[in-house]
Write an enzyme that holds these catalytic residues in place. Structure first.
Site, mmCIF file in Angstrom:
data_model
loop_
_atom_site.group_PDB
_atom_site.id
_atom_site.type_symbol
_atom_site.label_atom_id
_atom_site.label_comp_id
_atom_site.label_asym_id
_atom_site.label_seq_id
_atom_site.Cartn_x
_atom_site.Cartn_y
_atom_site.Cartn_z
ATOM 1 N N PRO A 88 0.966 -1.125 0.006
ATOM 2 C CA PRO A 88 0.008 -0.066 0.007
ATOM 3 C C PRO A 88 0.829 1.297 -0.010
ATOM 4 O O PRO A 88 1.860 1.175 0.764
ATOM 5 C CB PRO A 88 -0.718 -0.139 1.310
ATOM 6 C CG PRO A 88 -0.451 -1.488 1.859
ATOM 7 C CD PRO A 88 1.186 -2.079 1.361
ATOM 8 N N TYR A 90 0.661 5.802 -0.407
ATOM 9 C CA TYR A 90 -0.120 6.941 -0.354
ATOM 10 C C TYR A 90 0.708 8.198 -0.357
ATOM 11 O O TYR A 90 1.897 8.206 -0.287
ATOM 12 C CB TYR A 90 -0.914 7.282 0.908
ATOM 13 C CG TYR A 90 -0.012 7.292 2.392
ATOM 14 C CD1 TYR A 90 0.424 8.539 2.523
ATOM 15 C CD2 TYR A 90 0.486 6.406 2.846
ATOM 16 C CE1 TYR A 90 1.021 8.895 4.067
ATOM 17 C CE2 TYR A 90 1.408 6.619 4.093
ATOM 18 C CZ TYR A 90 1.594 7.692 4.544
ATOM 19 O OH TYR A 90 2.344 8.005 5.623
ATOM 20 N N ASP A 119 -3.375 4.606 -2.391
ATOM 21 C CA ASP A 119 -4.620 5.151 -1.536
ATOM 22 C C ASP A 119 -5.187 6.522 -2.219
ATOM 23 O O ASP A 119 -4.466 7.592 -1.684
ATOM 24 C CB ASP A 119 -4.044 5.410 -0.139
ATOM 25 C CG ASP A 119 -5.296 5.800 0.819
ATOM 26 O OD1 ASP A 119 -6.459 6.059 0.118
ATOM 27 O OD2 ASP A 119 -5.071 5.852 1.798
ATOM 28 N N ARG A 162 -3.782 1.460 9.019
ATOM 29 C CA ARG A 162 -3.564 2.145 7.708
ATOM 30 C C ARG A 162 -3.460 0.964 6.538
ATOM 31 O O ARG A 162 -2.858 -0.046 6.952
ATOM 32 C CB ARG A 162 -2.371 3.029 7.586
ATOM 33 C CG ARG A 162 -2.674 4.383 8.316
ATOM 34 C CD ARG A 162 -1.781 5.407 8.103
ATOM 35 N NE ARG A 162 -0.299 4.902 8.606
ATOM 36 C CZ ARG A 162 0.909 5.693 8.608
ATOM 37 N NH1 ARG A 162 0.862 6.993 8.292
ATOM 38 N NH2 ARG A 162 1.628 5.332 9.054
ATOM 39 N N ASP A 201 5.882 0.382 2.167
ATOM 40 C CA ASP A 201 6.705 1.149 1.398
ATOM 41 C C ASP A 201 8.060 1.674 2.229
ATOM 42 O O ASP A 201 8.837 2.047 1.739
ATOM 43 C CB ASP A 201 6.260 2.226 0.480
ATOM 44 C CG ASP A 201 5.449 3.208 1.386
ATOM 45 O OD1 ASP A 201 5.432 3.122 2.312
ATOM 46 O OD2 ASP A 201 4.772 3.927 0.451
ATOM 47 N N ASP A 202 7.880 1.784 3.666
ATOM 48 C CA ASP A 202 8.861 2.320 4.320
ATOM 49 C C ASP A 202 9.791 1.368 5.191
ATOM 50 O O ASP A 202 10.534 1.599 5.983
ATOM 51 C CB ASP A 202 8.405 3.500 5.279
ATOM 52 C CG ASP A 202 7.240 2.572 6.222
ATOM 53 O OD1 ASP A 202 6.882 1.577 6.158
ATOM 54 O OD2 ASP A 202 6.626 3.290 7.020
ATOM 55 N N GLU A 287 -3.097 -8.188 11.825
ATOM 56 C CA GLU A 287 -2.824 -9.155 11.188
ATOM 57 C C GLU A 287 -3.598 -10.449 11.753
ATOM 58 O O GLU A 287 -3.687 -11.392 10.767
ATOM 59 C CB GLU A 287 -1.167 -9.361 11.621
ATOM 60 C CG GLU A 287 -0.254 -8.296 11.217
ATOM 61 C CD GLU A 287 -0.391 -6.973 12.280
ATOM 62 O OE1 GLU A 287 0.414 -6.159 11.801
ATOM 63 O OE2 GLU A 287 -1.059 -6.978 13.023
ATOM 64 N N THR A 315 11.451 0.309 9.663
ATOM 65 C CA THR A 315 12.068 1.479 9.799
ATOM 66 C C THR A 315 11.025 2.466 9.164
ATOM 67 O O THR A 315 10.239 2.280 8.678
ATOM 68 C CB THR A 315 12.999 1.639 8.678
ATOM 69 O OG1 THR A 315 12.923 1.041 7.378
ATOM 70 C CG2 THR A 315 14.612 0.678 9.143
ATOM 71 N N ARG A 316 11.315 3.708 9.481
ATOM 72 C CA ARG A 316 10.518 4.881 8.998
ATOM 73 C C ARG A 316 11.357 6.102 8.659
ATOM 74 O O ARG A 316 12.289 6.606 9.416
ATOM 75 C CB ARG A 316 9.449 5.382 10.100
ATOM 76 C CG ARG A 316 8.058 4.244 10.426
ATOM 77 C CD ARG A 316 7.154 5.029 11.148
ATOM 78 N NE ARG A 316 6.103 4.024 11.259
ATOM 79 C CZ ARG A 316 5.836 3.559 12.454
ATOM 80 N NH1 ARG A 316 6.741 3.619 13.299
ATOM 81 N NH2 ARG A 316 4.739 2.612 12.551
#
EC number: 2.4.1.135
Length: 341
Positions: A88, A90, A119, A162, A201-202, A287, A315-316
């Protein structure tokens, strides 16, 4: 008499030498003058021993000259199960940076199909262009999160889970319910061997992780680093079976695992058409809302050396501070909006 004693001593010494050099040779008393000699059997025995030794030496030399066996060749990519990676995404300032990093990791993995789900109300040029340039086999999907489930400015991320609608959209596509806006639009045909992994994605992924999950038969699991306020969270394994979970927050959850810590065999997902993520699940149970439909905790398949290796990290990317950009924009001197960042 003295000379005769010396001769006998020499004969005994010679006999001992022959006995050492040619073991097994018949040791008979020395012949006397005029006595017939029956030497043929011991000589034949000695010759046969020498022949056997020469033969063994030749065999060993041939083995030394023989080239080493070729290493086992890995399976051809066409023979590998496909890994379907569901991501996902955004719109935000770091979106492209995150997706470029992830796409370049995925490009190292053979037989992989990227399901990127925006999104948004429709496909954006940024994501469409990135997918087209990635060189990956991909499917581009789009679904907008309902307003009631969106995070408001300043709300912590745990208030609403999210990516729920986006992950479920990917599951719908895999089950043949369409919806692709770009890339490969046909779902996998019946009987396809594959595995489905939900990769935000992060996060940061080792390419080893994807080979660990590729041969999943049901649901496979492994540790995730830097999550849940711990150095890592993950299953506890004993004798090759999952017997518990290392976690600090609400360990009584049915499946206290992170989204990045499991993969599901494609045939299992297709056999359970109602299994999906529940947007109303309590905090930390997202989950579990999927896995509870698919597997019993005792049947989880531990990977990554029985869950002793961390191959994915939660990670972020730090949110960029745009104070100077905002100041320049007020002066009419902001960065060129036509340059995609």
């Amino acid at each position: 008499l003295l000379g005769r004693g010396r001769r006998r001593g020499h004969e005994a010494e010679a006999e001992e030498r022959v006995s050492r050099l040619l073991p097994g040779v018949d040791r008979r008393p020395p012949l006397r003058a005029g006595q017939p000699c029956d030497c043929l059997p011991p000589l034949r025995a000695a010759a046969e021993q020498l022949r056997q030794k020469d033969l063994r030496i030749s065999q060993l030399q041939a083995e030394l000259r023989r080239p080493p066996p070729a290493p086992a060749q890995p399976p051809e990519p066409e023979a590998l199960p496909t890994i379907y990676v569901v991501t996902p995404t955004y719109a935000r300032l770091v979106q492209k940076a995150e997706l470029v990093r992830l796409s370049q990791t995925l490009s190292l993995v053979p037989r992989l199909h990227w399901l990127l789900v925006e999104d948004a109300e429709g496909p954006t040029p940024l994501v469409s262009g990135l997918l087209a340039a990635s060189g990956l086999l991909f499917t581009h999907l789009v679904v907008l999160t309902p307003k009631a489930q969106r995070l408001r400015e300043g709300e912590p991320g745990w208030v609403h889970p999210r990516g729920v609608e986006q992950r479920n959209k990917a599951l719908d596509w895999l089950r043949g319910r369409g919806g692709a806006v770009g890339g490969e639009k046909d779902p996998p045909p019946p009987g396809t061997q594959g595995v489905v992994y939900f990769a935000d994605d992060d996060n940061t992924y080792s390419r080893e992780l994807f080979e660990e999950m590729r041969w999943t038969r049901g649901v496979s699991v492994w540790p995730v680093g830097l999550v849940g306020g711990l150095r890592f969270e993950g299953p506890q394994v004993q004798d090759g079976r999952v017997v518990g979970f290392h976690t600090a927050w609400e360990p009584s959850r049915p499946f206290p695992v992170d989204m990045a810590g499991f993969a599901v065999a494609l045939p299992l997902l297709l056999d359970k058409p109602n299994a999906q993520f529940d947007s109303t699940a309590p905090r930390g149970h997202l989950e579990s809302s999927l896995l509870s439909h698919l597997v019993d905790p005792k049947d989880l398949e531990p990977r990554a050396a029985n869950c002793t290796r961390v191959l994915v990290w939660h990670t972020r990317t730090e949110k960029p501070k745009m104070k100077q950009e905002e100041q320049l924009q007020r002066q009419g001197r902001g960065s060129d909006p036509a340059i995609e960042v």
